[in-house]
Structure formats: C-alpha cells, structure tokens
Design a protein around this motif. Sequence first.
Motif, short mmCIF file in Angstrom:
data_model
loop_
_atom_site.label_atom_id
_atom_site.label_comp_id
_atom_site.label_asym_id
_atom_site.label_seq_id
_atom_site.Cartn_x
_atom_site.Cartn_y
_atom_site.Cartn_z
N MET A 27 0.84 -1.30 0.00
CA MET A 27 0.01 -0.04 -0.06
C MET A 27 0.81 1.28 0.11
O MET A 27 0.25 2.17 -0.68
N ALA A 31 0.90 4.26 -2.74
CA ALA A 31 0.55 5.47 -2.59
C ALA A 31 1.78 6.44 -3.15
O ALA A 31 1.42 7.52 -3.74
N VAL A 55 -2.85 0.10 -9.14
CA VAL A 55 -3.35 0.39 -7.94
C VAL A 55 -4.58 -0.69 -7.72
O VAL A 55 -4.88 -1.34 -6.67
N LEU A 59 -4.06 -3.13 -4.39
CA LEU A 59 -5.17 -2.93 -3.20
C LEU A 59 -5.84 -4.38 -3.13
O LEU A 59 -6.14 -4.61 -1.95
N SER A 62 -3.35 -6.62 -1.25
CA SER A 62 -3.45 -6.18 -0.04
C SER A 62 -4.26 -6.40 1.04
O SER A 62 -4.23 -6.71 2.21
#
Length: 166
Positions: A27, A31, A55, A59, A62
Amino acid sequence: MYTLLTQTKRGIEFISRQLALMGGFIMILLALMTVISIIGRSLFGITVEGDYELVEMGLAISIFLFLTECQIKKGHVIVDFFTINLAKRKIYFLDSLGNLIFTIIAATLTWQMYLGGLDYHEYMEQSMILELQVWVAYIPAVFCLALLTLCCFIDTLLGFREYLRS
C-alpha cells in the motif's frame, strides 16, 4: 490435540503478521506511485503508465493479505448489543458459532477464488494497458483465504473448547 491447535495457531499468527506487513508495504508503494503519477501528470505531462491497473491489483492483493491478521486480532465487526449482558458461556457458544459460519464462508470463498483463478488462467485474461496476467493476483488471494479458513476453523475448535470448559 489442544497443544497441536495452539502451536498451529501460533504459526498462523506469525505468517499472518508477515503477510499484513507485506500488505502495508504494498500500500505504501502504491501511494508513492500514485503521488509520482499525479505530480508527473500535473507538472510534466507524463504519468506512470497503467497506474490504475497497478493500484487496482495491488489493493486487491493487500486486502487479502490483511484478512487473517484481522481475524486473529478479532478486528471484524461484531454487534454485541444483544449479547452484552449474557453469561460468558453463552458468549463463548455464540462466538464459536460465528467462527464456524465464518469458516464455511471462508472455505467457500477460497474454493470460488481458486476456480476463478483457473478460469482467468485458462482464458489468459490480461489487463488492458500493461497486459498483466490477471490470474497471477489470484495466487496470493487463494493462499490468504485458505490461511483464513484454517485460522477460523482453529478459532472454532478452541472456542467450543472454552464453551465446554466454562
């Protein structure tokens, strides 16, 4: 039997902690990549190609990496409004029943994610811009869901043990 369960649970706790740290690291990287992409787009007119795809996939991975740690820390949402005044024995029973239901749900999700990953692999589904193989993201998802299923099952057994002992 109890010793085997607690030792297995300790092993799962170690693995889940490492997976959660890895999820946090992913993450952070996402970012940073997003910030670089936004600054590049705003100031220089260039962007990180496929940032949305990265992303999205990062994500998703994650989230699966965090699931078992959330179960271990009892971080899932519990509505205890109706059970707050119940005896410990009844709470142990309800917690164990909830863990049993969650075990069944986690096992079903594991199986369905496995089948979905096989389908994506068979049809060689790719992301649009970077042409990443989508099925690859299913590998950590299935592993994490299988670990979650095992953790929920152990929590169910240990919970029913506490129920019977109380």
